[in-house]
Design an enzyme around this catalytic site. Structure first.
Site, PDB file in Angstrom:
ATOM      1  N   ALA A 158       0.833  -1.207   0.000  1.00 52.34           N
ATOM      2  CA  ALA A 158       0.000   0.000   0.000  1.00 52.34           C
ATOM      3  C   ALA A 158       0.865   1.252   0.000  1.00 52.34           C
ATOM      4  CB  ALA A 158      -0.905   0.001   1.230  1.00 52.34           C
ATOM      5  N   ASP A 168       2.432  14.457  -4.529  1.00 55.71           N
ATOM      6  CA  ASP A 168       3.569  15.129  -5.159  1.00 55.71           C
ATOM      7  C   ASP A 168       3.457  16.652  -5.086  1.00 55.71           C
ATOM      8  OD1 ASP A 168       4.373  12.581  -5.836  1.00 55.71           O
ATOM      9  OD2 ASP A 168       4.109  12.814  -7.995  1.00 55.71           O
ATOM     10  N   TYR A 176       7.824  11.193  -0.848  1.00 58.47           N
ATOM     11  CA  TYR A 176       7.720   9.821  -1.370  1.00 58.47           C
ATOM     12  C   TYR A 176       9.109   9.178  -1.476  1.00 58.47           C
ATOM     13  CZ  TYR A 176       6.079   6.198  -4.717  1.00 58.47           C
ATOM     14  OH  TYR A 176       5.762   5.022  -5.370  1.00 58.47           O
TER      15      TYR A 176
END
Ligand code: CAA
Length: 241
Positions: free
Chosen positions: A84, A89, A148
């Site tokens: 998951a 962004d 990320y």
């Protein structure tokens, strides 16, 4: 892998869906977790016969309860696939604290939450396969992805440390680092930016979720017991170590 019990987080859509389906084909009893999209989860369950469990991988207590439910209904977990993940962004100079925390909690803290829930059982039974989906962007960095990339790079350190801790207990811990794969996440990248990215992939196209599932099933096999603390990159040649 016959009759091994597997949990795939984010297992009802995208890469996770392909992993759950392939593990089932390989003979595993599979549980797929999901968080938001009930409709997709129910359609997935109907189509594949794979059990679905709704909980938030970013939430410690929900993970302990979710895993306990899977173990009560299906049995003790042999294979955990931490799949998951989300993107939020944005350039760092525009990033909000929520977008930082959300990505770190879902993509990195989730490893602690899920592994903590299964690790004592795996140690007691002297068997386990833990595979986490990282990303090429954790290896290379990427515009708009400090959150990320930090989380996905964190996967590598976590993986190597846990691999060392569990190596003498029959438990392997590995990462798979996909490149750009044809999923909703990648479809959300602005078209012009995506064109530039595809131009950097020697294979000349996006990957498919099934091509990531192939790597995960390889590492999840009983026969893969001597591979641990490793990263398997599946990126069409975009990044060669
Ligand atoms: N490579 C090269 N240049 C890039 C770029 C990239 N990946 N991302 C943005 N840029 C450039 C743009 O082309 C643009 O250049 P120009 O000014 O010369 O046109 C400049 O940076 C500013 O970009 P935007 O106008 O888009 O600025 P923005 O603030 O609206 O958005 C952004 C910035 C959020 C970074 C946006 O461009 C974006 O979403 N980029 C894609 C980021 C990305 O690749 N995410 C991967 C998602 S898929 C994934 O994460 C799965 C995985 O694991 C691989």
């Amino acid at each position: 892998m016959k009759n091994r019990i597997a949990i795939v987080t984010g297992g009802t859509r995208g890469i996770g869906r392909a992993i759950a389906i392939d593990l089932k084909k390989a003979g595993c009893k599979v549980a797929a977790s999901y968080h938001g999209n009930d409709e997709a989860a129910q359609a997935f369950k109907k189509e594949t016969g794979i059990a679905v469990y709704k909980f938030d991988v970013a939430n410690f207590n929900e993970c302990q309860e979710g895993v306990a439910k899977v173990e009560a209904e299906i049995g003790p977990v042999d294979i955990l696939v931490n799949n998951a993940g989300i993107t939020r962004d944005g350039f760092l100079h525009k990033m909000t604290e929520d977008n930082w925390d959300g990505v770190i909690d879902t993509n990195l803290k989730s490893l602690f939450n899920m592994c903590r829930a299964v690790i004592e059982g795996m140690r007691a039974r002297s068997y386990g396969r833990i595979i986490t989906i990282s990303s090429i962007n954790g290896q290379l960095g990427q515009f708009g992805q400090t959150n990320y990339s930090a989380a996905k790079a964190g996967v590598f350190g976590f993986t190597k440390s846990l691999a060392r801790e569990c190596a003498n207990k029959g438990i392997t811990v590995n990462a798979v680092a996909p490149g750009y794969i044809e999923t909703d996440m990648v479809k959300a990248v602005p078209e012009e930016v995506l064109k530039k990215i595809i131009a950097q992939i020697p294979v000349g196209r996006l990957g498919s979720p099934a091509e990531i599932a192939r790597a995960v099933c390889f590492l999840a096999a009983d026969e893969a017991g001597f591979i641990t603390g490793e990263t398997l990159s599946v990126n069409g040649g975009q990044h060669m170590e």
